[in-house]
Design an enzyme around this catalytic site. Sequence first.
Site, PDB file in Angstrom:
ATOM      1  CD1 TRP A 139      -2.258   1.963   2.165  1.00 35.33           C
ATOM      2  CD2 TRP A 139      -2.792   1.512   0.048  1.00 35.33           C
ATOM      3  NE1 TRP A 139      -3.213   2.866   1.774  1.00 35.33           N
ATOM      4  CE2 TRP A 139      -3.569   2.613   0.477  1.00 35.33           C
ATOM      5  CE3 TRP A 139      -2.953   1.044  -1.261  1.00 35.33           C
ATOM      6  CZ2 TRP A 139      -4.482   3.257  -0.360  1.00 35.33           C
ATOM      7  CZ3 TRP A 139      -3.878   1.681  -2.090  1.00 35.33           C
ATOM      8  CH2 TRP A 139      -4.619   2.774  -1.638  1.00 35.33           C
ATOM      9  CB  VAL A 177       2.140  -6.869   8.924  1.00 40.87           C
ATOM     10  CG1 VAL A 177       1.348  -6.843  10.230  1.00 40.87           C
ATOM     11  CG2 VAL A 177       3.648  -6.869   9.199  1.00 40.87           C
ATOM     12  CE  LYS A 203      -8.920  -2.522   6.996  1.00 38.56           C
ATOM     13  NZ  LYS A 203      -8.228  -3.234   5.904  1.00 38.56           N
ATOM     14  CD  GLU A 217      -0.782  -3.414  11.180  1.00 40.08           C
ATOM     15  OE1 GLU A 217      -0.901  -3.723  12.377  1.00 40.08           O
ATOM     16  OE2 GLU A 217       0.112  -2.659  10.760  1.00 40.08           O
ATOM     17  NE  ARG A 250      -1.119  -7.654   4.427  1.00 43.42           N
ATOM     18  CZ  ARG A 250      -1.141  -6.470   3.840  1.00 43.42           C
ATOM     19  NH1 ARG A 250      -1.104  -6.386   2.513  1.00 43.42           N
ATOM     20  NH2 ARG A 250      -1.213  -5.359   4.543  1.00 43.42           N
ATOM     21  CE  LYS A 299      -6.836   1.150   5.555  1.00 42.26           C
ATOM     22  NZ  LYS A 299      -7.614   0.606   4.418  1.00 42.26           N
TER      23      LYS A 299
END
Length: 338
Positions: free
Chosen positions: A16, A280, A192, A282, A256, A109
Amino acid sequence: MTGRRPRLTVLGGGTWGTTVASIAARKTRTLLWVRDPEIAAAVNETHRNPRYLPGFDLAPGLRATADLAEAVSDADVLVAGVPSQYLRDVLKQVAEHVRPFIPVVSLVKGLEQGSLLRMTEVIGEELPGHPAGVLSGPNIAREVVQGYSAAATLAMPDHRTAQALQGLVHTSRYRVYTSEDVVGVEIAGALKNVFAIAVGFGDGLGAGDNTRAMVITRSLHELTRLGVAMGGRAETLAGLAGMGDLVVTCVSPHSRNRFVGFELGRGRPLEDIMASMNQVAEGVRTTAAVIRLAAERGVEMPIVREVDAVLNHRQPVEETYRGLLRVTPGHEVDGEAW
């Protein structure tokens, strides 16, 4: 943001961070900081990130460096895209090199472990005096970098700052809306991921479309309750950064966090799943932090509680769905429970 084109630096060359840097490079002078000098060289020479976006062309004007001081010293805008557990350390390293008072925008995030701080709060502690905001929305990087239409919300404490920064990342295909609800946008982006793991559980178990819709809808209810309790706005949580990001993260095969839940639902050990990923997820780290936040604010979050039981207390995924279904439904809007 008038006159000369601002210099924008993105910290973090993951999927990202690289994508946002490529978007910005089509609008203004943009530098991408990556840890690996080989990736920096590849971006500069081939206009590709071979590790995180193999096969995807980046903006030809994008430049990269592995030198952190060089990356930030001339920046007019700083964009933070490193994972949540590394952000504070990176900011400590850049603090002495960053020009005073420039805005900092988080792409991260997640929540900081231990402190439970949002990323803009971490920025505020390590870079005091810098306006800190967040860019978040239903953005699957691989689709955005290919030019598929997408949208996001850019929230800054001062709305005029958000409007000034908007043009640096807004394009005809990547639509950026503005807001001053930093808390709402940021907490939605963190939560989320946890709910995407829950949806992945059901997909891995073969629970079906009806179950998926049920979990997503009730997840939005939990997300909204905690987000509002923390100071966010309900309308923000029903928008791009809330419902929009929740939906795409819960259903996309590129998610992910959904992948982690899906593999757990199929019976694969968490340690094996995490070891196989080069980026990762998150939500795995965020779940325990959300449990603590909810307890501090007296917010009941049964879906998060069950995800935590699987991730951190080795509860079988099958028992998780049985546990949720045993909860007696209350009032759909005003009820406390699942």
